[in-house]
Design an enzyme around this catalytic site. Structure first.
Site, PDB file in Angstrom:
ATOM      1  N   GLY A   1     -10.463   2.946  11.270  1.00 41.51           N
ATOM      2  CA  GLY A   1     -11.200   4.173  10.993  1.00 41.51           C
ATOM      3  C   GLY A   1     -10.387   5.285  10.384  1.00 41.51           C
TER       4      GLY A   1
ATOM      5  N   HIS B   1      -1.543  14.303  15.855  1.00 41.89           N
ATOM      6  CA  HIS B   1      -2.001  15.592  15.317  1.00 41.89           C
ATOM      7  C   HIS B   1      -2.436  16.559  16.405  1.00 41.89           C
ATOM      8  CE1 HIS B   1      -2.847  13.477  11.217  1.00 41.89           C
ATOM      9  NE2 HIS B   1      -1.581  13.764  11.392  1.00 41.89           N
TER      10      HIS B   1
HETATM   11  P1  OAD Z   1     -11.024  10.516   7.117  1.00 41.55           P
HETATM   12  O1  OAD Z   1     -12.277  11.303   7.211  1.00 41.55           O
HETATM   13  O2  OAD Z   1     -10.050  10.776   5.998  1.00 41.55           O
HETATM   14  O3  OAD Z   1     -11.389   8.956   7.035  1.00 41.55           O
HETATM   15  C1  OAD Z   1     -12.320   8.415   7.936  1.00 41.55           C
HETATM   16  C2  OAD Z   1     -12.293   6.895   7.728  1.00 41.55           C
HETATM   17  O4  OAD Z   1     -13.119   6.311   8.713  1.00 41.55           O
HETATM   18  C3  OAD Z   1     -12.812   6.459   6.367  1.00 41.55           C
HETATM   19  O5  OAD Z   1     -11.950   5.475   5.834  1.00 41.55           O
HETATM   20  C4  OAD Z   1     -14.191   5.863   6.703  1.00 41.55           C
HETATM   21  O6  OAD Z   1     -14.516   4.780   5.820  1.00 41.55           O
HETATM   22  C5  OAD Z   1     -13.931   5.328   8.086  1.00 41.55           C
HETATM   23  N1  OAD Z   1     -15.111   5.188   8.928  1.00 41.55           N
HETATM   24  C6  OAD Z   1     -16.231   5.936   8.936  1.00 41.55           C
HETATM   25  N2  OAD Z   1     -17.065   5.499   9.909  1.00 41.55           N
HETATM   26  C7  OAD Z   1     -16.428   4.451  10.536  1.00 41.55           C
HETATM   27  C8  OAD Z   1     -16.753   3.586  11.621  1.00 41.55           C
HETATM   28  N3  OAD Z   1     -17.924   3.694  12.277  1.00 41.55           N
HETATM   29  N4  OAD Z   1     -15.869   2.617  11.986  1.00 41.55           N
HETATM   30  C9  OAD Z   1     -14.686   2.492  11.315  1.00 41.55           C
HETATM   31  N5  OAD Z   1     -14.306   3.301  10.287  1.00 41.55           N
HETATM   32  C10 OAD Z   1     -15.183   4.254   9.912  1.00 41.55           C
HETATM   33  O7  OAD Z   1     -10.274  10.652   8.539  1.00 41.55           O
HETATM   34  P2  OAD Z   1      -8.771  10.306   8.880  1.00 41.55           P
HETATM   35  O8  OAD Z   1      -8.277   9.136   8.083  1.00 41.55           O
HETATM   36  O9  OAD Z   1      -8.662  10.203  10.348  1.00 41.55           O
HETATM   37  O10 OAD Z   1      -5.412  15.677   9.770  1.00 41.55           O
HETATM   38  O11 OAD Z   1      -8.002  11.640   8.388  1.00 41.55           O
HETATM   39  C11 OAD Z   1      -6.631  11.732   8.659  1.00 41.55           C
HETATM   40  C12 OAD Z   1      -6.290  13.172   8.862  1.00 41.55           C
HETATM   41  O12 OAD Z   1      -6.798  13.959   7.758  1.00 41.55           O
HETATM   42  C13 OAD Z   1      -6.911  13.820  10.084  1.00 41.55           C
HETATM   43  O13 OAD Z   1      -6.187  13.532  11.252  1.00 41.55           O
HETATM   44  C14 OAD Z   1      -6.797  15.298   9.717  1.00 41.55           C
HETATM   45  C15 OAD Z   1      -7.274  15.235   8.278  1.00 41.55           C
HETATM   46  O14 OAD Z   1      -6.733  16.247   7.509  1.00 41.55           O
HETATM   47  C16 OAD Z   1      -5.104  16.839  10.459  1.00 41.55           C
HETATM   48  O15 OAD Z   1      -5.953  17.471  11.041  1.00 41.55           O
HETATM   49  C17 OAD Z   1      -3.655  17.180  10.436  1.00 41.55           C
END
Ligand code: OAD
Length: 255
Positions: free
Chosen positions: A195, A119
């Protein structure tokens, strides 16, 4: 945390390991994730509107200010134990590729050398007109002023407005990054999905591709995700706790 001897053996014998990460891996560095409640200056703004070409065209100062706030948070944060464990893991196995959805540079600052950004990156702004890379005048941006608006800089080459170097909703992923990530997923023996809520495509295809190609897919997350039924193993916990434990278990197997 305990790990199955089978998983430990699989990791140490693997030809190639992929670590696929999302915002959760940076959460313990103090970087807000996306789908947790928005914090700080932006609790009343919808990232779905700001992180779009239309949002930037309509309000360049507001969108640029939002990304400068995010860049400031990253610049003033440190890699956490999860980032460091991923960097250490690379030293214990034959080949490790990090495929990240994150736009921060915390993997690199933790020592990871093979990092694919699906991204884009907060640190690679570019001109909206000629596409030239823009070099920030200041390394560590200040927090946006109370007004939350910062005028985007002008391109050094053509004076066009500079935009953040990240992929916005509705935009294509960088072709080279996607091709490399997809190939790594098709050729790895183990993929750790760390994560990520696994709801944003096409990035979320990566762990599924690895599983379909015969890799063991291991999820590291304190909460359920959309891939819960698709992964082979769930290590339930924070990246900054689970991954250092995994390194300890691997090191004790190697001594
Ligand atoms: P999310 O905010 O959707 O998800 C974050 C994940 O991290 C969740 O499943 C939480 O349970 C988990 N989490 C939180 N704290 C954690 C920790 N300490 N250790 C492990 N896991 C933890 O973020 P993403 O999945 O990265 O796209 O989102 C994907 C994309 O959606 C991003 O790249 C962005 C957004 O729209 C763009 O910007 C194009």
């Amino acid at each position: 945390m305990d790990f199955s001897p089978d998983l430990i053996r699989l990791i140490l014998n693997a030809r190639h390991i992929v670590v696929f990460t999302g915002a959760g891996v940076s959460q313990e560095s103090g970087i807000p994730t996306f789908r947790d409640a928005m914090t700080g200056l932006w609790e009343t703004f919808d990232p779905g509107k700001l992180a779009t070409p239309e949002g930037f065209a309509a309000n360049p100062d507001l969108v640029w200010g939002w990304y400068e706030w995010r860049r400031s948070k990253v610049t003033h944060s440190l890699p956490n134990a999860g980032h460091r464990a991923i960097s250490e893991l690379a030293g214990l196995v034959k080949h490790l590729t990090v495929v990240t959805q994150n736009v921060d540079d915390l993997h690199e600052r933790a020592g990871s050398t093979e990092v694919i950004h699906l991204h884009g990156s907060l640190h690679q702004p570019r001109c909206t007109v000629c596409g030239a890379a823009h070099v920030f005048a200041n390394a560590a941006p200040v927090e946006p002023p109370e007004g939350r608006k910062i005028q985007p800089p002008a391109c050094h080459q053509c004076q066009g407005p500079v935009r953040p170097g990240v992929v916005w909703f509705g935009e294509e992923l960088p072709a080279e990054a996607w091709a490399k990530a997809h190939s790594a997923a098709q050729n790895c023996d183990v993929l750790f999905s760390v994560g990520t809520s696994s709801v944003v495509y096409p990035a979320a295809i990566i762990p599924l591709t690895a599983g379909q190609a015969g890799a063991r897919v291991v999820q590291v997350n304190p909460l359920p995700t959309a891939h819960d039924e698709a992964v082979h193993e769930k290590l339930i916990g924070k990246a900054g706790e689970v991954l250092p434990d995994l390194i300890t278990a691997l090191r004790s197997e190697l001594t």
